[in-house]
Structure formats: C-alpha cells, structure tokens
Motif scaffolding. Structure first.
Motif, PDB file in Angstrom:
ATOM      1  N   LEU A 278      55.387  40.483   3.315  1.00 38.56           N
ATOM      2  CA  LEU A 278      56.329  39.798   4.198  1.00 38.56           C
ATOM      3  C   LEU A 278      56.973  40.832   5.111  1.00 38.56           C
ATOM      4  N   CYS A 279      56.848  40.631   6.415  1.00 38.10           N
ATOM      5  CA  CYS A 279      57.430  41.550   7.402  1.00 38.10           C
ATOM      6  C   CYS A 279      58.453  40.801   8.240  1.00 38.10           C
ATOM      7  N   THR A 280      59.686  41.316   8.290  1.00 37.45           N
ATOM      8  CA  THR A 280      60.734  40.695   9.104  1.00 37.45           C
ATOM      9  C   THR A 280      61.372  41.751   9.988  1.00 37.45           C
ATOM     10  N   ALA A 281      61.625  41.387  11.239  1.00 44.66           N
ATOM     11  CA  ALA A 281      62.257  42.288  12.201  1.00 44.66           C
ATOM     12  C   ALA A 281      63.648  41.770  12.545  1.00 44.66           C
ATOM     13  N   THR A 282      64.619  42.663  12.504  1.00 38.94           N
ATOM     14  CA  THR A 282      66.015  42.336  12.797  1.00 38.94           C
ATOM     15  C   THR A 282      66.489  43.163  13.981  1.00 38.94           C
ATOM     16  N   VAL A 283      67.104  42.494  14.950  1.00 35.19           N
ATOM     17  CA  VAL A 283      67.668  43.184  16.116  1.00 35.19           C
ATOM     18  C   VAL A 283      69.141  43.451  15.855  1.00 35.19           C
ATOM     19  N   GLU A 284      69.544  44.711  15.963  1.00 32.49           N
ATOM     20  CA  GLU A 284      70.939  45.103  15.784  1.00 32.49           C
ATOM     21  C   GLU A 284      71.449  45.725  17.077  1.00 32.49           C
ATOM     22  N   GLU A 285      72.599  45.283  17.539  1.00 33.39           N
ATOM     23  CA  GLU A 285      73.162  45.797  18.789  1.00 33.39           C
ATOM     24  C   GLU A 285      73.944  47.082  18.539  1.00 33.39           C
TER      25      GLU A 285
ATOM     26  N   VAL B 164      63.763  52.314  16.393  1.00 30.09           N
ATOM     27  CA  VAL B 164      62.999  51.401  15.543  1.00 30.09           C
ATOM     28  C   VAL B 164      62.820  52.086  14.198  1.00 30.09           C
ATOM     29  N   THR B 165      63.157  51.395  13.129  1.00 31.64           N
ATOM     30  CA  THR B 165      63.019  51.964  11.796  1.00 31.64           C
ATOM     31  C   THR B 165      62.478  50.895  10.856  1.00 31.64           C
ATOM     32  N   ALA B 166      62.141  51.304   9.636  1.00 38.94           N
ATOM     33  CA  ALA B 166      61.537  50.366   8.695  1.00 38.94           C
ATOM     34  C   ALA B 166      62.016  50.638   7.278  1.00 38.94           C
ATOM     35  N   GLU B 167      61.992  49.589   6.470  1.00 41.86           N
ATOM     36  CA  GLU B 167      62.208  49.708   5.034  1.00 41.86           C
ATOM     37  C   GLU B 167      61.052  49.013   4.324  1.00 41.86           C
ATOM     38  N   TYR B 168      60.696  49.544   3.151  1.00 40.15           N
ATOM     39  CA  TYR B 168      59.535  49.064   2.398  1.00 40.15           C
ATOM     40  C   TYR B 168      59.926  48.897   0.945  1.00 40.15           C
ATOM     41  N   ALA B 169      59.400  47.848   0.325  1.00 46.92           N
ATOM     42  CA  ALA B 169      59.676  47.642  -1.095  1.00 46.92           C
ATOM     43  C   ALA B 169      58.550  46.841  -1.730  1.00 46.92           C
ATOM     44  N   MET B 170      58.310  47.143  -2.995  1.00 46.03           N
ATOM     45  CA  MET B 170      57.383  46.350  -3.812  1.00 46.03           C
ATOM     46  C   MET B 170      58.219  45.403  -4.669  1.00 46.03           C
ATOM     47  N   LEU B 171      57.962  44.108  -4.574  1.00 39.68           N
ATOM     48  CA  LEU B 171      58.687  43.174  -5.429  1.00 39.68           C
ATOM     49  C   LEU B 171      58.274  43.362  -6.891  1.00 39.68           C
ATOM     50  N   PRO B 172      59.164  43.032  -7.839  1.00 33.84           N
ATOM     51  CA  PRO B 172      58.906  43.338  -9.246  1.00 33.84           C
ATOM     52  C   PRO B 172      57.563  42.848  -9.777  1.00 33.84           C
ATOM     53  N   ARG B 173      57.105  41.644  -9.396  1.00 39.12           N
ATOM     54  CA  ARG B 173      55.833  41.164  -9.910  1.00 39.12           C
ATOM     55  C   ARG B 173      54.740  41.180  -8.846  1.00 39.12           C
ATOM     56  N   SER B 174      54.809  42.150  -7.948  1.00 41.93           N
ATOM     57  CA  SER B 174      53.733  42.308  -6.964  1.00 41.93           C
ATOM     58  C   SER B 174      52.501  42.936  -7.605  1.00 41.93           C
ATOM     59  N   THR B 175      52.656  43.507  -8.804  1.00 39.82           N
ATOM     60  CA  THR B 175      51.542  44.125  -9.518  1.00 39.82           C
ATOM     61  C   THR B 175      51.337  43.420 -10.861  1.00 39.82           C
ATOM     62  N   HIS B 176      50.389  43.946 -11.658  1.00 37.90           N
ATOM     63  CA  HIS B 176      49.995  43.264 -12.897  1.00 37.90           C
ATOM     64  C   HIS B 176      51.136  43.139 -13.904  1.00 37.90           C
ATOM     65  N   SER B 177      52.008  44.115 -13.930  1.00 41.22           N
ATOM     66  CA  SER B 177      53.158  44.054 -14.824  1.00 41.22           C
ATOM     67  C   SER B 177      54.435  44.205 -14.003  1.00 41.22           C
ATOM     68  N   ARG B 178      55.540  43.721 -14.538  1.00 42.12           N
ATOM     69  CA  ARG B 178      56.786  43.775 -13.790  1.00 42.12           C
ATOM     70  C   ARG B 178      57.302  45.204 -13.686  1.00 42.12           C
TER      71      ARG B 178
ATOM     72  N   CYS C  78      59.509  45.487   5.209  1.00 40.45           N
ATOM     73  CA  CYS C  78      58.189  45.150   4.684  1.00 40.45           C
ATOM     74  C   CYS C  78      58.296  45.016   3.171  1.00 40.45           C
ATOM     75  N   ASP C  79      58.174  43.802   2.673  1.00 43.46           N
ATOM     76  CA  ASP C  79      58.299  43.531   1.244  1.00 43.46           C
ATOM     77  C   ASP C  79      56.958  43.060   0.702  1.00 43.46           C
ATOM     78  N   VAL C  80      56.415  43.824  -0.230  1.00 44.42           N
ATOM     79  CA  VAL C  80      55.102  43.503  -0.790  1.00 44.42           C
ATOM     80  C   VAL C  80      55.258  42.372  -1.801  1.00 44.42           C
ATOM     81  N   LEU C  81      54.656  41.231  -1.498  1.00 48.52           N
ATOM     82  CA  LEU C  81      54.703  40.074  -2.382  1.00 48.52           C
ATOM     83  C   LEU C  81      53.646  40.181  -3.475  1.00 48.52           C
ATOM     84  N   GLN C  82      52.483  40.729  -3.092  1.00 48.36           N
ATOM     85  CA  GLN C  82      51.363  40.857  -4.028  1.00 48.36           C
ATOM     86  C   GLN C  82      50.530  42.051  -3.594  1.00 48.36           C
ATOM     87  N   ALA C  83      50.208  42.923  -4.545  1.00 44.92           N
ATOM     88  CA  ALA C  83      49.514  44.162  -4.206  1.00 44.92           C
ATOM     89  C   ALA C  83      48.110  44.190  -4.799  1.00 44.92           C
ATOM     90  N   ASP C  84      47.149  44.514  -3.954  1.00 43.14           N
ATOM     91  CA  ASP C  84      45.774  44.737  -4.407  1.00 43.14           C
ATOM     92  C   ASP C  84      45.140  45.829  -3.545  1.00 43.14           C
TER      93      ASP C  84
END
Length: 242
Positions: A38-45, A59-73, A116-122
């Motif tokens: 999931l990718c979301t862009a936010t405009v900040e003044e 322009v900057t970015a943040e990244y994260a893996m959601l807890p159950r994006s992989t085989h185990s939490r 950028c939030d990883v919902l499911q990783a493969d």
C-alpha cells in the motif's frame, strides 16, 4: 523451470490499483505476484528546517512491514522502540529514487511524504514499493497542478524498480521469495523510463560475479522496468492522472 512456471525474463503478474485511500492525495496498492504494498502520498505545506526560506520542496518516504505480511507474525517496530537497519535502508532508497525524478525547485516549499506499507511479502518488497510510490507521488502532484497550486507537473520522468538474480547459474527477473532465498547473487535496479540508473544494488552470495553476469542482470532489469513503467502510465491514465 521457475517455481511459478515463468520464463527467465518474465515479471510476476503486476497490478496497480489506484484510489485505495480516500484521504490521501495519492494512493495505490501495487502487486508483484503475491507481494502487495500500500503506497500513500501526503502533501504537507511545510519543509524540513534545512529547506526553509529556500523556495525548494522535498520528497521523502517511510516503509514498514505489517506484522502478518510474512509467514509468522513480526513485532511492530514501534513496539520495539526503534527501526531496524533494513527498514531505514529501504525507506531511504525509496526517498532517493523519488527525489531523483522530482524537480524540487518547482515544488515550492512543500513536502510530499510517501508511506509504503507491505501488506504481504513474497520477495521484492522494496522494488514494488518504489514502483507504487512513484504512482502515488505522480497522482498527488497532478492534483496540485489541477488545483492551480503548481504550474506544471514537477517530474522529470517515471521511475520504477525490479529485482534480478542468479539462480542455479541462470539470470532471472523479478525474484519471488523462494528464488531470492536460494540465489547465488541478487540485485535491485532502480531505473527511469529512459533507462537512466538511479541505483544498482548487486550482491554476490557465493562466488564473486563476472562483469558479464552483472551486464546480463542489468539487461533483464531494463526490460522489466520498461514494462513496469507502461503499467504505471496505464494505471495513471485510467484514473485520470496522466
């Protein structure tokens, strides 16, 4: 034969779904096979302190893996109190990739943050993130143009990313997790639509690589990014943001 039956130079099925977050100025879910981000862009003044009163944007970015994006939490990094080195490396890569194609002087003193939030990783979460992040950024900037806040779209050209690797001596495009896990070498290429190189990450897991092997991986990546950019542009056009 690859695990999913693809040819060596084939991408996994790539889907870019636009407009998935009604609140964000730009958003999409990008899928490379079973990898979904999931990718979301936010405009900040506002801009970071080092850019105040310069007339330039950021322009900057943040990244994260959601807890159950992989085989185990996995535990959320916020609960650990710090980000991992991998997370910091990837979000800096995403930010650099987006800034490389953004005309920051034309953005005004505003900042675009792409999450950028990883919902499911493969496999290939960073390359999928960059590819989707560009789409979300493009939408957010196009909306500023439509509102009259910007005179023109401050983007040089599209950027996308794809992984490659050597598996049992064969150069393969867009590795899934099982392929990446057993690769003798793996690489990530961030390229622009015109083929310019933003970043190359090439690592030999076993024996050192010959220059010809790296060149073979780069040719695969160039072919893959060309097709990824086509998908980016189609998704943006269908959503009215071409």
């Amino acid at each position: 034969m690859r695990t999913d039956g693809r040819l060596a130079d084939a991408l996994r099925p790539v889907v870019i779904e636009m407009g998935v977050n009604r609140h964000a100025e730009g958003s999409c879910i990008v899928s490379f096979g079973h990898t979904r981000v999931l990718c979301t862009a936010t405009v900040e003044e506002r801009v970071p302190p080092f850019l105040r009163n310069t007339g330039k944007g950021w322009v900057t970015a943040e990244y994260a893996m959601l807890p159950r994006s992989t085989h185990s939490r996995s535990q959320r990094e916020v609960a650990k109190g710090r980000q991992s080195g991998r997370t910091m490396e990837i979000q800096r890569l995403i930010g650099r990739s987006l800034r490389a194609v953004t005309l920051l002087d034309h953005l005004g003193e505003r900042q675009i943050v792409v999450d950028c939030d990883v919902l499911q990783a493969d496999g290939g979460t960073r390359t999928a993130s960059i590819t989707g992040a560009y789409v979300a950024l493009h939408e957010a900037l196009q909306k500023l143009v439509m509102k009259g806040d910007l005179k023109r779209l401050p983007l040089r050209e599209p950027v996308a990313a794809v992984s490659c690797g050597l598996v049992k001596g064969e150069a393969l495009l867009d590795l899934d997790y099982s392929e990446d896990n057993g690769a003798e070498a793996d690489a990530n290429f961030v390229l622009t639509r015109s083929g310019k190189i933003v970043e190359m990450q090439v690592t030999a897991e076993e024996a050192p690589l010959e220059p010809a092997q790296i060149q073979a991986l780069q040719r695969l990546a160039e072919s893959g990014v060309t097709r990824l950019v086509e998908r980016q542009l189609v998704a943006l056009a269908e959503a009215g943001f071409a």
